[in-house]
Design an enzyme around this catalytic site. Structure first.
Site, PDB file in Angstrom:
ATOM      1  CB  VAL A  88      -3.651  -0.328  30.656  1.00  0.00           C
ATOM      2  CG1 VAL A  88      -4.327  -0.955  31.848  1.00  0.00           C
ATOM      3  CG2 VAL A  88      -4.650   0.460  29.826  1.00  0.00           C
ATOM      4  CB  ALA A 147      -6.762  -3.829  35.024  1.00  0.00           C
ATOM      5  CG  HIS A 150     -12.460   4.413  36.640  1.00  0.00           C
ATOM      6  ND1 HIS A 150     -11.475   4.585  35.728  1.00  0.00           N
ATOM      7  CD2 HIS A 150     -12.006   4.999  37.782  1.00  0.00           C
ATOM      8  CE1 HIS A 150     -10.460   5.222  36.275  1.00  0.00           C
ATOM      9  NE2 HIS A 150     -10.763   5.477  37.509  1.00  0.00           N
ATOM     10  CD1 TRP A 165     -13.634   7.684  33.442  1.00  0.00           C
ATOM     11  CD2 TRP A 165     -11.616   8.568  33.086  1.00  0.00           C
ATOM     12  NE1 TRP A 165     -12.806   6.675  33.013  1.00  0.00           N
ATOM     13  CE2 TRP A 165     -11.558   7.192  32.789  1.00  0.00           C
ATOM     14  CE3 TRP A 165     -10.450   9.319  32.912  1.00  0.00           C
ATOM     15  CZ2 TRP A 165     -10.409   6.555  32.344  1.00  0.00           C
ATOM     16  CZ3 TRP A 165      -9.303   8.686  32.480  1.00  0.00           C
ATOM     17  CH2 TRP A 165      -9.291   7.325  32.197  1.00  0.00           C
ATOM     18  CD  GLN A 211     -16.483   1.152  34.951  1.00  0.00           C
ATOM     19  OE1 GLN A 211     -15.564   1.001  35.764  1.00  0.00           O
ATOM     20  NE2 GLN A 211     -16.364   1.914  33.880  1.00  0.00           N
ATOM     21  NE  ARG A 238     -17.253   7.228  33.775  1.00  0.00           N
ATOM     22  CZ  ARG A 238     -16.750   6.412  32.869  1.00  0.00           C
ATOM     23  NH1 ARG A 238     -17.018   6.614  31.599  1.00  0.00           N
ATOM     24  NH2 ARG A 238     -15.983   5.404  33.224  1.00  0.00           N
TER      25      ARG A 238
HETATM   26  N1  PHE Z   1     -11.626   2.210  33.941  1.00  0.00           N
HETATM   27  C1  PHE Z   1     -11.808   2.258  32.506  1.00  0.00           C
HETATM   28  C2  PHE Z   1     -13.098   3.038  32.193  1.00  0.00           C
HETATM   29  O1  PHE Z   1     -13.902   3.223  33.050  1.00  0.00           O
HETATM   30  C3  PHE Z   1     -11.903   0.876  31.903  1.00  0.00           C
HETATM   31  C4  PHE Z   1     -10.614   0.117  32.017  1.00  0.00           C
HETATM   32  C5  PHE Z   1     -10.387  -0.685  33.108  1.00  0.00           C
HETATM   33  C6  PHE Z   1      -9.649   0.247  31.053  1.00  0.00           C
HETATM   34  C7  PHE Z   1      -9.183  -1.393  33.214  1.00  0.00           C
HETATM   35  C8  PHE Z   1      -8.444  -0.439  31.157  1.00  0.00           C
HETATM   36  C9  PHE Z   1      -8.249  -1.255  32.229  1.00  0.00           C
HETATM   37  O2  PHE Z   1     -13.320   3.471  31.114  1.00  0.00           O
END
Ligand code: PHE
Length: 347
Positions: A261, A315, A178, A156, A218, A204
């Site tokens: 995750v 998620a 995010h 990120w 998002q 970003r």
């Molecule tokens: N937060 C991640 C992104 O911005 C996306 C994501 C959300 C991935 C939840 C896994 C679980 O790239």
């Protein structure tokens, strides 16, 4: 002189009676009382009169002057009254107003989409939770299993807040990259079970071009509770895909790394343009990635004070702007923020 005055009186009385508009009356008034008007010039000739004549003519002149003034005023009121009666008599045709082209506003394309998705997930029992845009590193990264100086932070490109005047250590405050900060916050609060969602802005450090923007949306969901599995993840992502891309939409899961995750997946959708055959839009693969997802990492449970043995969680998050671009053939992501009237009117 007497005759002259009587003639003025006679002529102008007639003219006044015949006048049909206020404008016409104004003209008459000026011709009589204005500079070099008939009644303005007349007194200049009085000097030629004998004192006797002056005694007679003076009052006569004043009487005629007053009379004509009064007549004009009376006629003015009559004309006003007539035009008022005309107005009242005129029938107001309400149907006529519908012929005027009305300019009507509508919700922005992104807001329409947001409503559609929020409605769907509200029906599935999800509630909305909006986390701050200006966020602590703790919720955007640390409790999401991304420790300080960890190389995965490079995933990120982050915009940090200058905190030098706030007495806060540099690197602690940022614009969230995010929407995942919403569930790290909820988990830390201990508000389990969780079945929540967030559709909101993220930021970003991006070089802006047709496909990248520093500010974008998002949509993310998080479910935490007993016996939450990948099957739930698959079901929920199919629900979303079918709603936004139509009944024939198909998805597939691909292993993908995200620090928060385990297992982590990339969710791909069968390309809606070529139905899997491969085209320019899906770069010939027949699929395009729409979301990142996975089962919430046990470390996130520990870091937020939860017991990973008691519950599990899922998620996923995706970029709705990208989906809208694909769906509507929008070529430039910058349209979403620019307020360009042509774009706004089209959708
Ligand atoms: N937060 C991640 C992104 O911005 C996306 C994501 C959300 C991935 C939840 C896994 C679980 O790239």
């Amino acid at each position: 002189m007497e005759q002259k005055i009587s003639k003025i009186e006679k002529d102008y009385s007639e003219k006044i009676q015949k006048a049909q508009s206020l404008k016409e009356l104004d003209g008459i008034f000026l011709a009589l009382f204005g500079k070099n008007g008939e009644l303005d010039l007349l007194p200049k000739e009085f000097s030629k009169l004998s004192p006797d004549e002056r005694c007679r003519i003076g009052p006569l002149f004043n009487a005629v002057k007053q009379e004509l003034e009064k007549t004009i005023e009376v006629r003015r009121n009559e004309i006003r009254e007539q035009s008022y009666i005309k107005l009242v008599d005129e029938k107001l045709d309400l149907a006529e107003t519908t012929q005027i082209k009305q300019r009507q506003g509508h919700l922005h394309l992104a807001t329409q989409f947001k409503k559609e998705i929020i409605d769907l997930f509200e029906n599935l029992g999800f509630y909305q939770f909006d986390a701050p845009h200006v966020e602590w590193d703790k919720y955007n990264f640390e409790t999401l299993n991304i420790p300080k100086d960890h190389p995965s932070k490079d995933m990120w490109d982050t915009l940090y807040i200058d905190t030098s005047k706030l007495g806060v250590e540099p690197g602690q405050m940022l614009l969230r990259t995010h929407t995942s900060n919403f569930w790290s916050r909820l988990m830390e609060k201990g508000q389990t079970p969780i079945r929540a969602m967030s559709f909101d802005r993220c930021f970003r450090y991006e070089a802006v071009d047709a496909r990248h923007s520093h500010t974008f949306n998002q949509f993310e969901i998080a479910v935490v509770g007993e016996n939450i599995t990948m099957a739930n993840l698959k079901y929920l992502s199919d629900c979303l895909l079918k709603t936004i891309l139509g009944e024939e939409a198909k998805s597939r899961f691909r292993p993908k790394y995200y620090p928060f995750v385990e297992p982590g997946v990339g969710i791909d959708s069968l390309c809606v343009f070529c139905h899997g055959k491969g085209c320019k839009i899906c770069s010939g693969t027949g699929w395009f990635e729409i979301a990142g997802a996975g089962m919430i990492h046990p470390n996130v449970f520990k870091l937020t004070g939860q017991n990973p043995k008691k519950c599990t969680g899922l998620a996923w998050g995706f970029g709705p702007d990208r989906i809208l671009m694909l769906k509507h053939g929008i070529e430039d992501i910058r349209y979403f923020l620019e307020g360009d009237l042509k774009f706004l009117q089209k959708y």
